[in-house]
Design a protein around this motif. Structure first.
Motif, PDB file in Angstrom:
ATOM      1  N   GLU A 194       0.818  -1.084   0.024  1.00 36.66           N
ATOM      2  CA  GLU A 194       0.117  -0.038  -0.184  1.00 36.66           C
ATOM      3  C   GLU A 194       0.979   1.207  -0.061  1.00 36.66           C
ATOM      4  OE1 GLU A 194      -2.814  -0.138   3.263  1.00 36.66           O
ATOM      5  OE2 GLU A 194      -3.340  -2.191   2.761  1.00 36.66           O
ATOM      6  N   PRO A 195       0.987   1.802  -1.126  1.00 31.64           N
ATOM      7  CA  PRO A 195       1.852   3.343  -1.354  1.00 31.64           C
ATOM      8  C   PRO A 195       1.445   4.095  -0.098  1.00 31.64           C
ATOM      9  CG  PRO A 195       1.088   2.627  -3.343  1.00 31.64           C
ATOM     10  CD  PRO A 195       0.384   1.609  -2.399  1.00 31.64           C
ATOM     11  N   GLY A 196       2.666   4.657   0.458  1.00 34.48           N
ATOM     12  CA  GLY A 196       2.432   5.601   1.444  1.00 34.48           C
ATOM     13  C   GLY A 196       2.354   4.855   2.787  1.00 34.48           C
ATOM     14  N   SER A 197       2.106   3.558   2.811  1.00 32.39           N
ATOM     15  CA  SER A 197       1.754   3.095   4.219  1.00 32.39           C
ATOM     16  C   SER A 197       2.935   3.023   5.230  1.00 32.39           C
ATOM     17  CB  SER A 197       1.522   1.297   3.929  1.00 32.39           C
ATOM     18  OG  SER A 197       2.847   0.618   3.440  1.00 32.39           O
ATOM     19  N   PHE A 198       2.899   2.778   6.516  1.00 34.72           N
ATOM     20  CA  PHE A 198       3.621   3.028   7.576  1.00 34.72           C
ATOM     21  C   PHE A 198       4.973   2.128   7.348  1.00 34.72           C
ATOM     22  CE2 PHE A 198       5.369   2.114  11.960  1.00 34.72           C
ATOM     23  CZ  PHE A 198       5.376   3.493  12.423  1.00 34.72           C
ATOM     24  N   LEU A 199       4.913   1.010   6.677  1.00 34.92           N
ATOM     25  CA  LEU A 199       6.236   0.164   6.311  1.00 34.92           C
ATOM     26  C   LEU A 199       6.968   0.440   5.142  1.00 34.92           C
ATOM     27  CD1 LEU A 199       4.721  -3.423   7.176  1.00 34.92           C
ATOM     28  CD2 LEU A 199       5.977  -1.790   8.654  1.00 34.92           C
ATOM     29  N   GLU A 200       6.576   1.459   4.377  1.00 36.95           N
ATOM     30  CA  GLU A 200       6.952   1.702   2.917  1.00 36.95           C
ATOM     31  C   GLU A 200       8.507   1.964   3.111  1.00 36.95           C
ATOM     32  OE1 GLU A 200       5.821   3.252  -1.204  1.00 36.95           O
ATOM     33  OE2 GLU A 200       5.143   4.217   0.138  1.00 36.95           O
ATOM     34  N   ALA A 201       8.552   3.329   4.272  1.00 34.81           N
ATOM     35  CA  ALA A 201       9.764   3.654   4.213  1.00 34.81           C
ATOM     36  C   ALA A 201      10.961   2.952   4.692  1.00 34.81           C
ATOM     37  CB  ALA A 201       9.819   5.169   5.006  1.00 34.81           C
ATOM     38  N   PRO A 202      10.499   2.075   5.743  1.00 35.33           N
ATOM     39  CA  PRO A 202      11.549   1.388   6.241  1.00 35.33           C
ATOM     40  C   PRO A 202      11.959   0.043   5.421  1.00 35.33           C
ATOM     41  CG  PRO A 202       9.534   1.214   7.522  1.00 35.33           C
ATOM     42  CD  PRO A 202       9.497   2.366   6.801  1.00 35.33           C
ATOM     43  N   TRP A 203      11.044  -0.425   4.705  1.00 31.64           N
ATOM     44  CA  TRP A 203      11.227  -1.239   3.568  1.00 31.64           C
ATOM     45  C   TRP A 203      12.130  -1.063   2.663  1.00 31.64           C
ATOM     46  CZ3 TRP A 203      11.432  -6.292   2.937  1.00 31.64           C
ATOM     47  CH2 TRP A 203      11.435  -7.038   1.814  1.00 31.64           C
ATOM     48  N   GLN A 204      11.911   0.295   2.033  1.00 36.00           N
ATOM     49  CA  GLN A 204      12.769   0.828   0.936  1.00 36.00           C
ATOM     50  C   GLN A 204      14.295   1.113   1.571  1.00 36.00           C
ATOM     51  OE1 GLN A 204      10.704   4.642   0.045  1.00 36.00           O
ATOM     52  NE2 GLN A 204       9.590   3.281  -1.417  1.00 36.00           N
ATOM     53  N   SER A 205      14.358   1.537   2.734  1.00 34.57           N
ATOM     54  CA  SER A 205      15.713   1.516   3.339  1.00 34.57           C
ATOM     55  C   SER A 205      16.345   0.217   3.450  1.00 34.57           C
ATOM     56  CB  SER A 205      15.781   2.358   4.935  1.00 34.57           C
ATOM     57  OG  SER A 205      15.110   3.453   4.827  1.00 34.57           O
ATOM     58  N   LEU A 206      15.505  -0.892   3.911  1.00 35.31           N
ATOM     59  CA  LEU A 206      16.209  -2.235   3.986  1.00 35.31           C
ATOM     60  C   LEU A 206      16.629  -2.775   2.791  1.00 35.31           C
ATOM     61  CD1 LEU A 206      16.725  -4.642   5.640  1.00 35.31           C
ATOM     62  CD2 LEU A 206      14.512  -5.339   5.359  1.00 35.31           C
ATOM     63  N   VAL A 207      15.962  -2.306   1.581  1.00 32.54           N
ATOM     64  CA  VAL A 207      16.143  -2.804   0.224  1.00 32.54           C
ATOM     65  C   VAL A 207      17.385  -2.325  -0.085  1.00 32.54           C
ATOM     66  CG1 VAL A 207      15.454  -2.920  -2.040  1.00 32.54           C
ATOM     67  CG2 VAL A 207      13.771  -3.621  -0.262  1.00 32.54           C
TER      68      VAL A 207
ATOM     69  N   PRO B  81      27.493   2.729  16.015  1.00 30.03           N
ATOM     70  CA  PRO B  81      28.224   3.337  14.861  1.00 30.03           C
ATOM     71  C   PRO B  81      28.511   2.454  13.756  1.00 30.03           C
ATOM     72  CG  PRO B  81      29.384   4.122  16.873  1.00 30.03           C
ATOM     73  CD  PRO B  81      28.590   2.749  17.310  1.00 30.03           C
ATOM     74  N   ALA B  82      28.659   1.051  13.992  1.00 32.94           N
ATOM     75  CA  ALA B  82      28.996   0.228  13.214  1.00 32.94           C
ATOM     76  C   ALA B  82      27.890  -0.282  12.167  1.00 32.94           C
ATOM     77  CB  ALA B  82      29.738  -1.051  13.956  1.00 32.94           C
ATOM     78  N   ALA B  83      26.781  -0.084  12.619  1.00 33.22           N
ATOM     79  CA  ALA B  83      25.450  -0.519  12.248  1.00 33.22           C
ATOM     80  C   ALA B  83      24.964   0.220  10.975  1.00 33.22           C
ATOM     81  CB  ALA B  83      24.433  -0.345  13.264  1.00 33.22           C
ATOM     82  N   GLN B  84      24.726  -0.455   9.824  1.00 35.77           N
ATOM     83  CA  GLN B  84      24.370   0.226   8.549  1.00 35.77           C
ATOM     84  C   GLN B  84      23.138  -0.793   8.250  1.00 35.77           C
ATOM     85  OE1 GLN B  84      27.136   1.557   5.702  1.00 35.77           O
ATOM     86  NE2 GLN B  84      28.953   1.528   7.306  1.00 35.77           N
ATOM     87  N   LEU B  85      23.836  -2.016   7.608  1.00 34.97           N
ATOM     88  CA  LEU B  85      22.544  -2.799   7.298  1.00 34.97           C
ATOM     89  C   LEU B  85      21.687  -3.310   8.327  1.00 34.97           C
ATOM     90  CD1 LEU B  85      21.235  -4.866   5.436  1.00 34.97           C
ATOM     91  CD2 LEU B  85      22.871  -6.689   5.842  1.00 34.97           C
ATOM     92  N   TRP B  86      22.109  -3.532   9.762  1.00 37.17           N
ATOM     93  CA  TRP B  86      21.373  -3.984  10.765  1.00 37.17           C
ATOM     94  C   TRP B  86      20.606  -2.647  11.442  1.00 37.17           C
ATOM     95  CZ3 TRP B  86      24.560  -7.509   9.211  1.00 37.17           C
ATOM     96  CH2 TRP B  86      23.953  -8.735   9.058  1.00 37.17           C
ATOM     97  N   ARG B  87      21.165  -1.265  11.154  1.00 36.66           N
ATOM     98  CA  ARG B  87      20.354  -0.246  11.435  1.00 36.66           C
ATOM     99  C   ARG B  87      19.028  -0.260  10.698  1.00 36.66           C
ATOM    100  NH1 ARG B  87      23.768   3.360  10.958  1.00 36.66           N
ATOM    101  NH2 ARG B  87      24.170   3.687  13.296  1.00 36.66           N
ATOM    102  N   ALA B  88      19.058  -0.588   9.539  1.00 33.81           N
ATOM    103  CA  ALA B  88      17.865  -0.755   8.585  1.00 33.81           C
ATOM    104  C   ALA B  88      16.760  -1.851   9.113  1.00 33.81           C
ATOM    105  CB  ALA B  88      18.318  -1.026   7.065  1.00 33.81           C
ATOM    106  N   ILE B  89      17.654  -3.062   9.411  1.00 39.18           N
ATOM    107  CA  ILE B  89      16.780  -4.193   9.670  1.00 39.18           C
ATOM    108  C   ILE B  89      16.018  -3.856  10.944  1.00 39.18           C
ATOM    109  CG2 ILE B  89      17.278  -6.642  10.640  1.00 39.18           C
ATOM    110  CD1 ILE B  89      19.601  -7.218   8.734  1.00 39.18           C
ATOM    111  N   ALA B  90      17.035  -3.018  12.038  1.00 38.25           N
ATOM    112  CA  ALA B  90      16.236  -2.746  13.340  1.00 38.25           C
ATOM    113  C   ALA B  90      14.893  -1.902  12.884  1.00 38.25           C
ATOM    114  CB  ALA B  90      17.401  -2.155  14.234  1.00 38.25           C
ATOM    115  N   ALA B  91      15.138  -1.034  12.050  1.00 43.11           N
ATOM    116  CA  ALA B  91      14.050  -0.058  11.840  1.00 43.11           C
ATOM    117  C   ALA B  91      12.842  -0.655  10.929  1.00 43.11           C
ATOM    118  CB  ALA B  91      14.657   1.145  10.946  1.00 43.11           C
ATOM    119  N   MET B  92      13.049  -1.617  10.297  1.00 39.57           N
ATOM    120  CA  MET B  92      12.053  -2.380   9.690  1.00 39.57           C
ATOM    121  C   MET B  92      11.406  -3.282  10.680  1.00 39.57           C
ATOM    122  SD  MET B  92      10.372  -2.898   6.934  1.00 39.57           S
ATOM    123  CE  MET B  92       8.928  -3.883   6.747  1.00 39.57           C
TER     124      MET B  92
END
Length: 201
Positions: free
Chosen positions: A44-57, A173-184
């Motif tokens: 669903e465009p604009g849904s609550f999960l869209e931005a964290p999903w895009q960051s994770l991808v 500070p070392a978290a990049q990928l897992w920062r996105a995983i955590a946010a998702m």
């Protein structure tokens, strides 16, 4: 259960399963390759999960097996004391292998679930509890659509400590990928929390 509802439940289960996999071990080349083909829009465009999903991808596409392994080791496998302990007991009791683990094992036994002897991590590892949620939604042999059962497990063993875990990862500070995983993970848990709250109204 309608076809639309069934599809939504499968999507929930798959997301729980994906997050469980990502918290357990660094993604391998095959999983990273899947994300190079993954859609970046939420259902669903604009849904609550869209931005964290895009960051994770985006982070999965930027990662390599080596960089993911290095980051995972830096966060969760430090020499002596890891930077982050992804266990419920640590966040709920201050130490690993404490009472929250014992309570979890009792609830798992009531569900007829036991830990695979080959599995290194204890049952209160974040990956394990997320995988249990996937099983309760879509696993073989469970009562399909038993939202009350899912809600009870979620409230007892997922909701109380996921936010502190994700915040601990995001602070590294070392978290990049897992920062996105955590946010998702945090965004998805927020959505699930709201959905389960509706059951009580």
């Amino acid at each position: 259960m309608t076809t639309e509802t069934f599809s939504e439940e499968i999507a929930r289960a798959e997301l729980y399963g994906l997050l469980a996999r990502l918290w357990l071990a660094p993604p391998d080349a095959a999983l990273l390759a899947q994300f190079r083909l993954a859609v970046t829009e939420a259902p669903e465009p604009g849904s609550f999960l869209e931005a964290p999903w895009q960051s994770l991808v985006a982070q999965m596409r930027a990662a390599t097996p080596a960089s993911a392994q290095d980051e995972f080791a830096a966060l969760f496998q430090g020499v002596g004391k890891p930077e982050v302990f992804p266990y419920a007991s640590f966040f709920l009791a201050g130490f690993v292998n404490e009472k929250p683990l014992a309570r979890l094992r009792e609830d798992l036994a009531a569900l007829g679930l036991t830990r695979d002897a080959a599995q290194f991590e204890t049952e209160d590892h974040v990956s394990y509890v997320l995988e249990v949620m996937r099983y309760l939604i879509a696993g073989e042999g469970v009562a399909q659509g038993n939202l009350a059962q899912q809600r009870d497990f979620f409230r007892a063993h997922v909701q109380p400590w996921i936010a502190p875990l994700c915040e601990a990862v995001e602070a590294q500070p070392a978290a990049q990928l897992w920062r996105a995983i955590a946010a998702m993970t945090l965004a998805f848990v927020d959505v699930e929390t709201q959905a389960f709250d509706l059951i009580d109204t």
